[in-house]
Motif scaffolding. Sequence first.
Motif, PDB file in Angstrom:
ATOM      1  N   LYS A 217     -39.364  17.562  11.426  1.00 58.89           N
ATOM      2  CA  LYS A 217     -38.162  16.746  11.222  1.00 58.89           C
ATOM      3  C   LYS A 217     -37.016  17.349  12.013  1.00 58.89           C
ATOM      4  O   LYS A 217     -36.775  18.561  11.952  1.00 58.89           O
ATOM      5  CB  LYS A 217     -37.821  16.701   9.729  1.00 58.89           C
ATOM      6  CG  LYS A 217     -36.513  16.003   9.409  1.00 58.89           C
ATOM      7  CD  LYS A 217     -36.392  15.768   7.907  1.00 58.89           C
ATOM      8  CE  LYS A 217     -35.173  16.461   7.342  1.00 58.89           C
ATOM      9  NZ  LYS A 217     -34.991  16.193   5.904  1.00 58.89           N
TER      10      LYS A 217
ATOM     11  N   LYS B  50     -32.946  17.343  12.797  1.00 59.41           N
ATOM     12  CA  LYS B  50     -31.616  16.910  12.379  1.00 59.41           C
ATOM     13  C   LYS B  50     -30.932  16.302  13.607  1.00 59.41           C
ATOM     14  O   LYS B  50     -31.006  16.865  14.714  1.00 59.41           O
ATOM     15  CB  LYS B  50     -30.813  18.107  11.865  1.00 59.41           C
ATOM     16  CG  LYS B  50     -31.357  18.695  10.557  1.00 59.41           C
ATOM     17  CD  LYS B  50     -31.082  17.787   9.379  1.00 59.41           C
ATOM     18  CE  LYS B  50     -31.420  18.473   8.047  1.00 59.41           C
ATOM     19  NZ  LYS B  50     -31.137  17.603   6.886  1.00 59.41           N
TER      20      LYS B  50
ATOM     21  N   ASP C  26     -33.350  13.130  10.739  1.00 57.81           N
ATOM     22  CA  ASP C  26     -32.441  13.059   9.583  1.00 57.81           C
ATOM     23  C   ASP C  26     -31.006  13.157  10.091  1.00 57.81           C
ATOM     24  O   ASP C  26     -30.638  14.145  10.720  1.00 57.81           O
ATOM     25  CB  ASP C  26     -32.750  14.219   8.623  1.00 57.81           C
ATOM     26  CG  ASP C  26     -31.896  14.165   7.353  1.00 57.81           C
ATOM     27  OD1 ASP C  26     -31.064  13.243   7.209  1.00 57.81           O
ATOM     28  OD2 ASP C  26     -32.085  15.062   6.501  1.00 57.81           O
TER      29      ASP C  26
ATOM     30  N   ASN D  22     -28.209  12.760   8.081  1.00 61.70           N
ATOM     31  CA  ASN D  22     -27.246  13.174   7.049  1.00 61.70           C
ATOM     32  C   ASN D  22     -25.978  12.325   7.080  1.00 61.70           C
ATOM     33  O   ASN D  22     -24.854  12.847   7.088  1.00 61.70           O
ATOM     34  CB  ASN D  22     -26.915  14.667   7.166  1.00 61.70           C
ATOM     35  CG  ASN D  22     -28.076  15.552   6.754  1.00 61.70           C
ATOM     36  OD1 ASN D  22     -28.757  16.132   7.605  1.00 61.70           O
ATOM     37  ND2 ASN D  22     -28.339  15.638   5.463  1.00 61.70           N
TER      38      ASN D  22
ATOM     39  N   GLU E 144     -34.074   9.236   8.477  1.00 62.18           N
ATOM     40  CA  GLU E 144     -33.537   9.574   7.158  1.00 62.18           C
ATOM     41  C   GLU E 144     -32.017   9.459   7.140  1.00 62.18           C
ATOM     42  O   GLU E 144     -31.336   9.996   8.023  1.00 62.18           O
ATOM     43  CB  GLU E 144     -33.986  11.004   6.811  1.00 62.18           C
ATOM     44  CG  GLU E 144     -33.641  11.427   5.390  1.00 62.18           C
ATOM     45  CD  GLU E 144     -34.234  12.811   5.075  1.00 62.18           C
ATOM     46  OE1 GLU E 144     -35.212  13.222   5.746  1.00 62.18           O
ATOM     47  OE2 GLU E 144     -33.708  13.465   4.170  1.00 62.18           O
TER      48      GLU E 144
ATOM     49  N   ASP F 210     -31.933   9.655   1.238  1.00 62.33           N
ATOM     50  CA  ASP F 210     -31.825  10.971   0.604  1.00 62.33           C
ATOM     51  C   ASP F 210     -30.534  10.976  -0.229  1.00 62.33           C
ATOM     52  O   ASP F 210     -30.562  10.660  -1.430  1.00 62.33           O
ATOM     53  CB  ASP F 210     -31.822  12.047   1.712  1.00 62.33           C
ATOM     54  CG  ASP F 210     -31.592  13.470   1.232  1.00 62.33           C
ATOM     55  OD1 ASP F 210     -31.226  13.667   0.061  1.00 62.33           O
ATOM     56  OD2 ASP F 210     -31.756  14.420   2.037  1.00 62.33           O
ATOM     57  N   GLU F 211     -29.392  11.255   0.416  1.00 62.93           N
ATOM     58  CA  GLU F 211     -28.118  11.373  -0.301  1.00 62.93           C
ATOM     59  C   GLU F 211     -27.806  10.141  -1.168  1.00 62.93           C
ATOM     60  O   GLU F 211     -27.175  10.262  -2.226  1.00 62.93           O
ATOM     61  CB  GLU F 211     -26.969  11.589   0.700  1.00 62.93           C
ATOM     62  CG  GLU F 211     -26.906  12.976   1.329  1.00 62.93           C
ATOM     63  CD  GLU F 211     -27.664  13.081   2.654  1.00 62.93           C
ATOM     64  OE1 GLU F 211     -28.690  12.373   2.823  1.00 62.93           O
ATOM     65  OE2 GLU F 211     -27.244  13.882   3.515  1.00 62.93           O
TER      66      GLU F 211
ATOM     67  N   ASN G 226     -36.712  10.222  -0.197  1.00 63.26           N
ATOM     68  CA  ASN G 226     -36.796  11.683  -0.270  1.00 63.26           C
ATOM     69  C   ASN G 226     -36.299  12.068  -1.668  1.00 63.26           C
ATOM     70  O   ASN G 226     -35.148  11.817  -2.004  1.00 63.26           O
ATOM     71  CB  ASN G 226     -35.901  12.251   0.843  1.00 63.26           C
ATOM     72  CG  ASN G 226     -35.685  13.751   0.745  1.00 63.26           C
ATOM     73  OD1 ASN G 226     -35.987  14.377  -0.265  1.00 63.26           O
ATOM     74  ND2 ASN G 226     -35.140  14.327   1.801  1.00 63.26           N
TER      75      ASN G 226
ATOM     76  N   LYS H 129     -35.321  14.933  -4.150  1.00 64.51           N
ATOM     77  CA  LYS H 129     -34.996  16.336  -4.412  1.00 64.51           C
ATOM     78  C   LYS H 129     -34.603  16.397  -5.882  1.00 64.51           C
ATOM     79  O   LYS H 129     -33.622  15.741  -6.268  1.00 64.51           O
ATOM     80  CB  LYS H 129     -33.827  16.789  -3.537  1.00 64.51           C
ATOM     81  CG  LYS H 129     -34.108  16.766  -2.037  1.00 64.51           C
ATOM     82  CD  LYS H 129     -32.841  16.991  -1.241  1.00 64.51           C
ATOM     83  CE  LYS H 129     -33.134  17.007   0.251  1.00 64.51           C
ATOM     84  NZ  LYS H 129     -31.891  16.977   1.065  1.00 64.51           N
TER      85      LYS H 129
HETATM   86 MG    MG Z   1     -31.971  14.670   4.250  1.00 59.41          MG
END
Ligand code: MG
Length: 380
Positions: A164, A166, A192, A194, A217, A242-243, A264, A266
Motif C-alpha cells: 500500500k 500513501k 491511501d 488519507n 483508500e 477508513d476515517e 478498513n 481498525k
Molecule cells: Mg487509511
Amino acid sequence: MLPIRKVTLRELRLPLVEAFAISTGTQAARRILLVEVTDAEGASGWAECVAPEHPNYLPETIDIAWLSLQEWLVPHLLSSGVAAPAPASRLLASVVRGHRMAKAALEMALWELEARQQGVSLSRLLGGTRAQVETGISIGIQSDPETLARKAQRHHAEGYRRIKLKIKPGADVRYVAAVREALGDEAPLSVDANASYRRNDVEALRALDRFGLAMLEQPLGWDDRRQHAALQAELRTPICLDESIRCLEHAQEAIELQSARIVNIKPGRVGGFGAAQAIHDLCQRHGVAVWCGGMLESGIGRAHNVALASLPNFVHPGDISPSRRYWERDIVNPEWTMANGVVDVPVHEPGMGVRVDLDRVDDLSVRQQVLDATAPRSRS
Ligand SMILES: [Mg+2]
C-alpha cells in the motif's frame, strides 16, 4: 467476570526505525498509551490506544484520550462494577459521547482480560477462524517515485502480500506508475490518500484506474460518505473507507449509499472489538470485504489487530507488519514475525498470545497513573 480492581495508564515513547509520512504529516517516534486492567485476583488485560500525537487522522489525540480515560471513562467503569466488555461498552457509550479511541483501549483491555480468565485466545473469543493472517505493508510518502519504487520492490521481495502506497495530490500518478512498473502487473497494490483529495479532483483519481489497484483508500473528506458514493460511481477502482467509518451507523450509511466496496476496520477507530465485530458482520451480509489497517502500533496493539484479522470476512491482507518493520525492539515477547507474508495467530495461547515486557515498558514509560476502585483518581 471478576470485578475490575484498578486500571493503569502508561505513556511510552518508542522511536520508529524510519519516519512515516502520510498526506497530513510525518512521524519519527510514536507516543503510545497503554491500558492495563487488573481484576480482583490480580490478573491483567492489556490494550493500546491508537490515538496519535496530533489530530491529523481524526480529532482524537493521545493527550485527549488520556484525559478522557482518567477523568470519565475509567472512573465510570470502576464505580459501576461492570467488567464484561459488551456491558462496559454500553455503559461508556451512555455517559461519554465520541472519544472512541479511548473507549476502545479500555474495552479491548477487558476483552483481553476475559480471554485470559477463560483460558482461550483472544482470536477465538472474538470469533476468529484463521490460524494465520496475510500481511500487507503500508509505505509512507517518499521524496520521489524512484525511491518509492525501490522501497516497494524491497518489501515485495520480503513476501508482503499487498503493498500500500500513501499518496497525496502531486505525489500520486507518477509514483504509482513507477511502482507498478517495478513490481509488474500481478503484484497486489493499493493506495491511501488519507482524505487529501477534493470532489473536483476526479480526473487525477480516475488516472489511477489504469494501474489495476486493489483499492483506493479514503480519497475524500474524513467525515464524508456521500461524496465518496458519487466518486465510486465514476471509478473502476474499488474505494475503501477508513476515517469515514467510525461506528456501525457509518458503515450502514456507506453500504446504503454505495460509498465503498471495501472497509478498513481498525478496532481503535470504531470504539473497540464489539463495534468492529458488528461492522464486520454487517459488511459480510452485504458482500463488502473488510481488512484490518494499522496505526503504527506496538506489539500489544498488533496482537489485537492479529486477533481481529482472524475473523472470516477479513479477506484482504492487513497492515500487520512484524515488529522489526517499526521498532528496534518491541515491548512484547515473543516479538511479531512474518514468514512468507503471513503472521501466525497465537490461537493456543490464552489472551492476546504475547507477554508484555514489563521491564521494557517501565524503562520507556514517561508517565503512569493508577486508578483504583476505592479512589478512582488517586495518582501513583
Ligand atoms: Mg487509511
